[in-house]
Design a protein around this motif. Structure first.
Motif, short mmCIF file in Angstrom:
data_model
loop_
_atom_site.label_atom_id
_atom_site.label_comp_id
_atom_site.label_asym_id
_atom_site.label_seq_id
_atom_site.Cartn_x
_atom_site.Cartn_y
_atom_site.Cartn_z
N THR A 191 8.23 3.55 -7.74
CA THR A 191 8.83 2.49 -6.94
C THR A 191 9.63 1.54 -7.83
O THR A 191 9.11 1.08 -8.86
CB THR A 191 7.74 1.68 -6.20
OG1 THR A 191 6.99 2.57 -5.37
CG2 THR A 191 8.36 0.58 -5.34
N PHE B 109 -4.31 -1.36 1.29
CA PHE B 109 -4.46 -1.19 2.73
C PHE B 109 -5.68 -1.97 3.24
O PHE B 109 -5.65 -2.57 4.32
CB PHE B 109 -4.60 0.30 3.09
CG PHE B 109 -4.65 0.56 4.56
CD1 PHE B 109 -3.48 0.64 5.30
CD2 PHE B 109 -5.86 0.71 5.23
CE1 PHE B 109 -3.51 0.87 6.68
CE2 PHE B 109 -5.91 0.94 6.59
CZ PHE B 109 -4.74 1.02 7.32
N GLN C 80 -3.45 2.42 -3.38
CA GLN C 80 -2.92 2.32 -2.03
C GLN C 80 -4.02 2.01 -1.02
O GLN C 80 -3.84 1.20 -0.12
CB GLN C 80 -2.19 3.62 -1.67
CG GLN C 80 -0.89 3.82 -2.44
CD GLN C 80 -0.25 5.17 -2.17
OE1 GLN C 80 -0.90 6.08 -1.65
NE2 GLN C 80 1.02 5.31 -2.53
N SER D 202 0.82 -1.22 0.00
CA SER D 202 0.00 0.00 0.00
C SER D 202 0.85 1.27 0.00
O SER D 202 0.31 2.37 -0.14
CB SER D 202 -0.93 0.01 1.22
OG SER D 202 -0.21 0.32 2.41
N ARG D 203 2.16 1.11 0.17
CA ARG D 203 3.04 2.28 0.19
C ARG D 203 3.81 2.47 -1.11
O ARG D 203 4.61 3.39 -1.23
CB ARG D 203 4.06 2.17 1.36
CG ARG D 203 3.48 1.90 2.74
CD ARG D 203 2.24 2.70 3.04
NE ARG D 203 2.47 4.15 2.95
CZ ARG D 203 1.52 5.05 2.79
NH1 ARG D 203 0.25 4.68 2.67
NH2 ARG D 203 1.83 6.33 2.72
#
Length: 494
Positions: free
Chosen positions: A375, A464, A460, A369-370
Motif C-alpha cells: 500500500t 477490523f 487486518q 484493515s484493507r
C-alpha cells in the motif's frame, strides 16, 4: 487573587466567596489558568507513549528481553490506573496551586530519575514517579475547566484540552522517533526535564486557586481496593499474549473482583458523604453515555495507534524516525482541529459533529484493515490523518457534554472516573487487538502462508476489530443530546 468579576450584594458573604473562588471567564477568552494547565498536561501525558519506539534500545543497553523492556510502558499505565481513582478526593482536599505543584514536582523528579537510571529497575522507579504526577494533572485540568469556564464557552476551551488529552499520546511515538535518531533513549527524558521544570515553575507563579476545598477524611480501604483492583486488571491485560494461561485470566478476574468490591464500598460510603470516588456521577444519563462512548473510542484509538508502527517497522522496514514522521501529521491534525471543533460545538451542538465523526472513524478503521504489503505510504498517511481528524470531532464534544451534565461538587469525581476508564479502556483495546493480530498471524503461518502475508492477515483482523468496537461509539453518539443544560451552581456566562 483577582478581584471579583461580578457584583455581590452588601453583606452577602456567600455570594462574594463564590465570585472569588469561581473566577468565571470572559466569554470568548480562555482563562490563564486553563492555558497553564493545558501546557503542563501536554508535557506530562506526552511521556505515556514516548518510550514506544525506545524498546529495542532498552533491550540492548540493559541486556533484557522484549517482554521485560515492555515494562517501561506497562508500569506507567499501571500507576496511572492505580492513582487516578484517588485524585477525585485529592483535588477536593487541596488547592489548585498545591495540586499543580505536587503533580509537576513529582513528574519532574521521576523524569530526572529515569534520565540518570543506571539499571532498568531504577528506570521503572522513575516511570512510576512520572506516572504519579501525570495521574494528578489530567483530572486537575478537567475539574478546573468545568469550574471556571462559562457553559456557552466550554466547547471552544475543551477543544484546547483535546490538544493535551488526545493529541499528546498520538505524538509521543513521533517525538521519540525524532529524538532517538539523534541519541540514546535517555535523550527523551533529558529533553523533557527542563521543559517540565520551566512549565511547572512559571505555571505555579501565574496560577490562582479556583474552587473551594473540603476536609473529608480518606478511606484507606478504598485506596487499597482501587489501586489493587485497577492495577491488577490492567496488569492482567498486559500479560495477555505474553504469558501462559491461566495466569492472565486469574489476574484479570482478581482485578474485576477488587474493582467490584471497591464500587460496592463506595456506595456504602456515599451514605455518609465521604466516598473516595463518588459513583453518583453514573446516575447522570449523559455522563454515563459519554463514559461508554469515550471508553470504546479509546479502545479503538489506542489499540490502533499501536498497530500502525508495528506495520511500518516490522513489515515495511521503516526506521524509528521515518515511522515517527509518518504518524506525526495525524497527531498534529487532531490537536489543531480540537479548538475549531470546540467552537463549532458551541454554535451547533454535538450531534452534527459526533455522529458523522464516529461513522467516519469506523469507516476509516475499516479502510486501515484493507491495507496490504505494498500500500502506498501516501494512502496510509491520508487514512491516518483522516482517522485522527474524525476522532477530534468526537472527543471534544463528548468531554464537554459528559462533564457538563454533572453538578460542580461532582466535577473532580467525574474527571477521575473518566481518566481511570480511559486508561483501562486503552489497556483493553491494546491487549485485545494485539492478541487478535498474534493469533491470526500464527494461524496463517501454520497453514502455510508466507511470513509477510501471515503478519498482514493478522494486522487486518486487528484493524477490523477496532472498526467493530467503533460501532459502540456510533450507538452511543445517537443517544447523546446536542447540548446539556447547566446544572445548578455551574459556572455561567457573565
Amino acid at each position: 487573587m483577582t478581584a471579583p468579576s461580578g457584583s455581590a450584594e452588601a453583606g452577602d458573604i456567600a455570594d462574594l466567596e463564590q465570585e472569588l473562588t469561581s473566577v468565571p471567564a470572559t466569554p470568548g477568552r480562555t482563562p490563564l489558568v486553563i492555558k497553564l494547565l493545558v501546557a503542563a498536561t501536554f508535557v506530562v501525558i506526552l511521556n505515556e507513549t514516548t518510550l514506544v519506539n525506545a524498546v529495542p534500545r532498552l533491550m540492548a543497553d540493559f541486556h533484557i528481553s522484549e517482554t521485560t523492556a515492555q515494562w517501561s510502558l506497562t508500569v506507567f499505565m499501571l500507576t496511572m490506573a492505580a492513582v487516578i481513582p484517588v485524585t477525585g478526593w485529592f483535588l477536593q482536599r487541596v488547592t489548585t496551586r498545591t495540586a499543580y505543584a505536587t503533580a509537576m514536582l513529582t513528574f519532574s523528579a521521576g523524569t530526572l530519575v529515569a534520565a540518570l537510571a543506571p539499571t532498568f529497575g531504577v528506570l521503572l522507579v522513575g516511570r512510576v514517579v512520572q506516572a504519579g504526577g501525570t495521574a494528578v494533572m489530567m483530572p486537575l485540568l478537567m475539574t478546573t475547566l468545568m469550574t471556571v469556564v462559562a457553559v456557552e464557552d466550554r466547547g471552544r476551551v475543551m477543544g484546547q484540552v483535546t490538544l493535551a488529552m488526545s493529541c499528546a499520546p498520538a505524538l509521543g511515538p513521533a517525538v521519540s522517533g525524532v529524538l532517538l535518531h539523534f541519541g540514546s533513549w535517555r535523550l527523551i527524558f533529558v529533553v523533557v526535564l527542563p521543559i517540565a521544570v520551566l512549565v511547572g515553575f512559571f505555571g505555579f507563579r501565574q496560577l490562582e486557586n479556583v474552587g473551594e476545598t473540603t476536609r473529608s477524611p480518606i478511606s484507606w480501604l478504598s485506596v487499597l481496593l482501587a489501586a489493587g483492583g485497577f492495577s491488577t486488571f490492567v496488569y492482567g491485560l498486559s500479560k495477555v499474549g505474553n504469558a501462559e494461561w491461566p495466569e492472565p485470566a486469574l489476574l484479570i478476574g482478581g482485578g474485576v473482583v477488587l474493582i467490584a468490591a471497591f464500587a460496592v464500598y463506595q456506595l456504602v460510603l456515599q451514605r455518609g458523604e465521604r466516598p473516595l470516588m463518588d459513583l453518583r456521577t453514573l446516575k447522570h444519563r449523559n455522563f454515563a453515555v459519554s463514559l461508554v462512548l469515550m471508553s470504546a473510542g479509546f479502545m479503538a484509538f489506542l489499540g490502533s495507534m499501536l498497530l500502525l508502527p508495528l506495520y511500518l517497522q516490522n513489515l515495511r522496514g521503516l526506521s524509528e524516525l521515518q515511522t515517527g514522521l509518518l504518524v506525526m501529521p495525524g497527531g498534529l491534525a487532531m490537536g489543531l482541529l480540537g479548538p475549531q471543533v470546540g467552537k463549532i460545538y458551541d454554535r451547533i451542538g454535538s450531534r452534527p459533529l459526533v455522529i458523522p465523526g464516529s461513522v467516519a472513524m469506523v469507516a476509516l478503521l475499516f479502510g486501515m484493515s484493507r491495507i496490504g504489503v505494498d500500500t502506498p505510504y501516501a494512502v496510509i498517511l491520508a487514512l491516518h490523518v483522516a482517522l485522527m481528524a474524525s476522532l477530534a470531532t468526537v472527543f471534544t464534544p463528548v468531554f464537554t457534554i459528559g462533564l457538563g451534565d454533572l453538578s460542580p461538587q461532582l466535577y473532580s469525581h467525574g474527571s477521575s472516573l473518566l481518566g481511570t476508564l480511559q486508561q483501562v479502556a486503552g489497556a483493553i483495546g491494546t491487549a485485545l487487538l494485539v492478541v487478535i493480530m498474534t493469533n491470526r498471524t500464527e494461524s496463517l503461518a501454520e497453514s502455510g502462508s508466507a511470513p509477510a502475508d501471515a503478519f498482514m492477515g493478522g494486522l487486518q483482523w486487528a484493524f477490523f476489530t477496532g472498526a467493530a468496537i467503533g460501532l459502540v461509539v456510533i450507538a452511543m453518539a445517537l443517544l447523546l443530546p446536542s447540548k446539556v443544560e447547566a446544572p445548578e451552581g455551574a459556572a455561567a456566562g457573565h
